[in-house]
Every structure is written in structure tokens, then in C-alpha cells.
Motif scaffolding. Sequence first.
Motif, PDB file in Angstrom:
ATOM      1  N   ILE A  32       0.810  -1.215   0.000  1.00 41.84           N
ATOM      2  CA  ILE A  32       0.000   0.000   0.000  1.00 41.84           C
ATOM      3  C   ILE A  32       0.849   1.273   0.000  1.00 41.84           C
ATOM      4  CG2 ILE A  32      -1.613   1.364   1.388  1.00 41.84           C
ATOM      5  CD1 ILE A  32      -2.763  -1.357   2.342  1.00 41.84           C
ATOM      6  N   LEU A  33       1.920   1.268   0.767  1.00 44.24           N
ATOM      7  CA  LEU A  33       2.724   2.482   0.918  1.00 44.24           C
ATOM      8  C   LEU A  33       3.447   2.859  -0.366  1.00 44.24           C
ATOM      9  CD1 LEU A  33       4.355   1.774   4.378  1.00 44.24           C
ATOM     10  CD2 LEU A  33       2.717   3.592   3.867  1.00 44.24           C
ATOM     11  N   ARG A  34       3.503   4.158  -0.630  1.00 41.40           N
ATOM     12  CA  ARG A  34       4.294   4.646  -1.752  1.00 41.40           C
ATOM     13  C   ARG A  34       5.768   4.520  -1.387  1.00 41.40           C
ATOM     14  NH1 ARG A  34       2.702  10.585  -2.890  1.00 41.40           N
ATOM     15  NH2 ARG A  34       3.567  10.663  -0.808  1.00 41.40           N
ATOM     16  N   GLU A  35       6.630   4.466  -2.383  1.00 43.67           N
ATOM     17  CA  GLU A  35       8.073   4.359  -2.143  1.00 43.67           C
ATOM     18  C   GLU A  35       8.577   5.534  -1.306  1.00 43.67           C
ATOM     19  OE1 GLU A  35      10.024   1.712  -2.721  1.00 43.67           O
ATOM     20  OE2 GLU A  35       8.155   0.786  -3.355  1.00 43.67           O
ATOM     21  N   GLU A  36       8.050   6.720  -1.569  1.00 47.02           N
ATOM     22  CA  GLU A  36       8.428   7.906  -0.794  1.00 47.02           C
ATOM     23  C   GLU A  36       8.105   7.722   0.692  1.00 47.02           C
ATOM     24  OE1 GLU A  36       7.153  12.626  -0.493  1.00 47.02           O
ATOM     25  OE2 GLU A  36       6.441  11.413  -2.165  1.00 47.02           O
ATOM     26  N   ASP A  37       6.933   7.156   0.973  1.00 46.55           N
ATOM     27  CA  ASP A  37       6.530   6.923   2.364  1.00 46.55           C
ATOM     28  C   ASP A  37       7.428   5.878   3.026  1.00 46.55           C
ATOM     29  OD1 ASP A  37       4.407   8.730   2.063  1.00 46.55           O
ATOM     30  OD2 ASP A  37       3.078   7.151   1.341  1.00 46.55           O
ATOM     31  N   LYS A  38       7.778   4.838   2.274  1.00 42.65           N
ATOM     32  CA  LYS A  38       8.668   3.803   2.810  1.00 42.65           C
ATOM     33  C   LYS A  38      10.023   4.408   3.164  1.00 42.65           C
ATOM     34  CE  LYS A  38       6.603   0.187  -0.017  1.00 42.65           C
ATOM     35  NZ  LYS A  38       6.857  -0.735  -1.135  1.00 42.65           N
ATOM     36  N   ARG A  39      10.556   5.260   2.280  1.00 39.91           N
ATOM     37  CA  ARG A  39      11.849   5.907   2.553  1.00 39.91           C
ATOM     38  C   ARG A  39      11.763   6.815   3.771  1.00 39.91           C
ATOM     39  NH1 ARG A  39      11.838   6.158  -3.113  1.00 39.91           N
ATOM     40  NH2 ARG A  39      11.059   8.303  -3.049  1.00 39.91           N
ATOM     41  N   THR A  40      10.659   7.543   3.902  1.00 45.26           N
ATOM     42  CA  THR A  40      10.473   8.436   5.048  1.00 45.26           C
ATOM     43  C   THR A  40      10.463   7.644   6.345  1.00 45.26           C
ATOM     44  OG1 THR A  40       9.230  10.039   3.727  1.00 45.26           O
ATOM     45  CG2 THR A  40       8.920  10.127   6.106  1.00 45.26           C
ATOM     46  N   ILE A  41       9.712   6.568   6.378  1.00 45.09           N
ATOM     47  CA  ILE A  41       9.639   5.738   7.589  1.00 45.09           C
ATOM     48  C   ILE A  41      10.991   5.097   7.878  1.00 45.09           C
ATOM     49  CG2 ILE A  41       8.590   3.670   8.610  1.00 45.09           C
ATOM     50  CD1 ILE A  41       6.022   4.449   6.984  1.00 45.09           C
ATOM     51  N   ALA A  42      11.652   4.572   6.862  1.00 46.70           N
ATOM     52  CA  ALA A  42      12.954   3.921   7.048  1.00 46.70           C
ATOM     53  C   ALA A  42      13.989   4.897   7.593  1.00 46.70           C
ATOM     54  CB  ALA A  42      13.438   3.326   5.729  1.00 46.70           C
ATOM     55  N   ALA A  43      13.903   6.169   7.209  1.00 45.43           N
ATOM     56  CA  ALA A  43      14.883   7.168   7.643  1.00 45.43           C
ATOM     57  C   ALA A  43      14.647   7.659   9.068  1.00 45.43           C
ATOM     58  CB  ALA A  43      14.871   8.355   6.681  1.00 45.43           C
ATOM     59  N   MET A  44      13.498   7.349   9.632  1.00 42.46           N
ATOM     60  CA  MET A  44      13.192   7.781  11.002  1.00 42.46           C
ATOM     61  C   MET A  44      14.025   6.983  11.996  1.00 42.46           C
ATOM     62  SD  MET A  44       9.045   8.038  10.686  1.00 42.46           S
ATOM     63  CE  MET A  44       8.748   9.057  12.129  1.00 42.46           C
ATOM     64  N   THR A  45      14.235   7.566  13.174  1.00 48.31           N
ATOM     65  CA  THR A  45      14.846   6.804  14.257  1.00 48.31           C
ATOM     66  C   THR A  45      13.736   5.994  14.923  1.00 48.31           C
ATOM     67  OG1 THR A  45      14.494   8.497  15.947  1.00 48.31           O
ATOM     68  CG2 THR A  45      16.569   8.607  14.669  1.00 48.31           C
ATOM     69  N   GLU A  46      14.117   4.958  15.605  1.00 43.86           N
ATOM     70  CA  GLU A  46      13.109   4.142  16.295  1.00 43.86           C
ATOM     71  C   GLU A  46      12.344   4.973  17.321  1.00 43.86           C
ATOM     72  OE1 GLU A  46      12.663  -0.382  17.985  1.00 43.86           O
ATOM     73  OE2 GLU A  46      14.654   0.511  17.912  1.00 43.86           O
ATOM     74  N   GLU A  47      13.035   5.911  17.957  1.00 38.39           N
ATOM     75  CA  GLU A  47      12.396   6.776  18.952  1.00 38.39           C
ATOM     76  C   GLU A  47      11.345   7.687  18.326  1.00 38.39           C
ATOM     77  OE1 GLU A  47      15.886   6.690  18.645  1.00 38.39           O
ATOM     78  OE2 GLU A  47      16.006   5.130  20.181  1.00 38.39           O
ATOM     79  N   ASP A  48      11.519   8.036  17.053  1.00 31.58           N
ATOM     80  CA  ASP A  48      10.583   8.940  16.385  1.00 31.58           C
ATOM     81  C   ASP A  48       9.356   8.236  15.820  1.00 31.58           C
ATOM     82  OD1 ASP A  48      11.955  11.279  16.914  1.00 31.58           O
ATOM     83  OD2 ASP A  48      13.152  11.160  15.079  1.00 31.58           O
ATOM     84  N   LEU A  49       9.300   6.921  15.884  1.00 31.06           N
ATOM     85  CA  LEU A  49       8.153   6.199  15.333  1.00 31.06           C
ATOM     86  C   LEU A  49       6.854   6.579  16.035  1.00 31.06           C
ATOM     87  CD1 LEU A  49       9.632   2.639  14.744  1.00 31.06           C
ATOM     88  CD2 LEU A  49       9.328   4.496  13.078  1.00 31.06           C
ATOM     89  N   CYS A  50       6.945   7.024  17.280  1.00 30.90           N
ATOM     90  CA  CYS A  50       5.739   7.432  18.010  1.00 30.90           C
ATOM     91  C   CYS A  50       5.063   8.621  17.319  1.00 30.90           C
ATOM     92  CB  CYS A  50       6.049   7.734  19.467  1.00 30.90           C
ATOM     93  SG  CYS A  50       7.196   9.094  19.698  1.00 30.90           S
ATOM     94  N   ASP A  51       5.812   9.355  16.503  1.00 25.07           N
ATOM     95  CA  ASP A  51       5.227  10.473  15.763  1.00 25.07           C
ATOM     96  C   ASP A  51       4.202  10.001  14.729  1.00 25.07           C
ATOM     97  OD1 ASP A  51       6.805  12.243  17.187  1.00 25.07           O
ATOM     98  OD2 ASP A  51       8.338  12.386  15.620  1.00 25.07           O
ATOM     99  N   LEU A  52       4.188   8.725  14.424  1.00 24.62           N
ATOM    100  CA  LEU A  52       3.238   8.163  13.458  1.00 24.62           C
ATOM    101  C   LEU A  52       1.936   7.697  14.111  1.00 24.62           C
ATOM    102  CD1 LEU A  52       5.702   6.064  11.263  1.00 24.62           C
ATOM    103  CD2 LEU A  52       4.753   8.327  10.780  1.00 24.62           C
ATOM    104  N   HIS A  53       1.818   7.891  15.423  1.00 19.14           N
ATOM    105  CA  HIS A  53       0.659   7.391  16.170  1.00 19.14           C
ATOM    106  C   HIS A  53      -0.668   7.918  15.615  1.00 19.14           C
ATOM    107  CE1 HIS A  53      -1.532   5.751  19.579  1.00 19.14           C
ATOM    108  NE2 HIS A  53      -2.135   6.913  19.685  1.00 19.14           N
TER     109      HIS A  53
END
Length: 114
Positions: free
Chosen positions: A48-69
Motif C-alpha cells: 500500500i505504501l508509496r516508495e516515498e513513504d517507505k523511505r520516510t519511515i525507514a529514515a526515522m529513528t526508532e524513537e521517532d516512530l511514536c510520531d506516526l501514532h
Amino acid sequence: MRQHASKKFNLPLLLGSFQSVFTWSAFKVKLDSQPTTLSDAIERLLLILREEDKRTIAAMTEEDLCDLHFSLGLLIRNAWLHQADSYLLAACGTHSSDEASCRVIGTLWRALQP
């Protein structure tokens, strides 16, 4: 409040991409059945995710994943975790849809790492 320095990501753009490509109901209809395992959920998100979205998520730190809540996490909760018979919720080993969506996002992030 987090005190670490982190790179800022354009998360509204990330959420906007979901809203422009998929509506909530289209997201559910696009998939013919609910995911029942973490690996099934990740497989579907990768489709489902666009390649741009995958790159954005991959570039995040694990600590920043909470920003996707309140963006990707909300999408996951509403589409897959709020049903009374959600096998994915059970597969995440929790009764909390918030915790389960965090586990799905964390697993997705790990799958996107090089």
C-alpha cells in the motif's frame, strides 16, 4: 517530553499521501480480508505504501516512530484493530489497539531497514 535531537520529517505529507490515495473505506475494501499476523500486516503495508513513504519511515529513528501514532497508527487501528474479532490484535500479544499499532509500525520500520 523527548529531549533528544531528531531530524524533522514531513509527517503531514506522509499522512496526506494516505488520504489522497486511499480513503478509510477504500483502504479496507482494497484488501479482501483482515491481516491475521504481524507479517501479513507488514506485507500489506508494503504493498500500500508509496516508495516515498517507505523511505520516510525507514529514515526515522526508532524513537521517532511514536510520531506516526496519529497518522499511520490511526489508519492501522481503524482499519484492522477495532473489530471485536481482530486476530491481528491477538497476534500482537496485547488487548490495546494503541500498543498493537505501535508494534505493527515498529515491525514495519525494522522491515524497511537496509
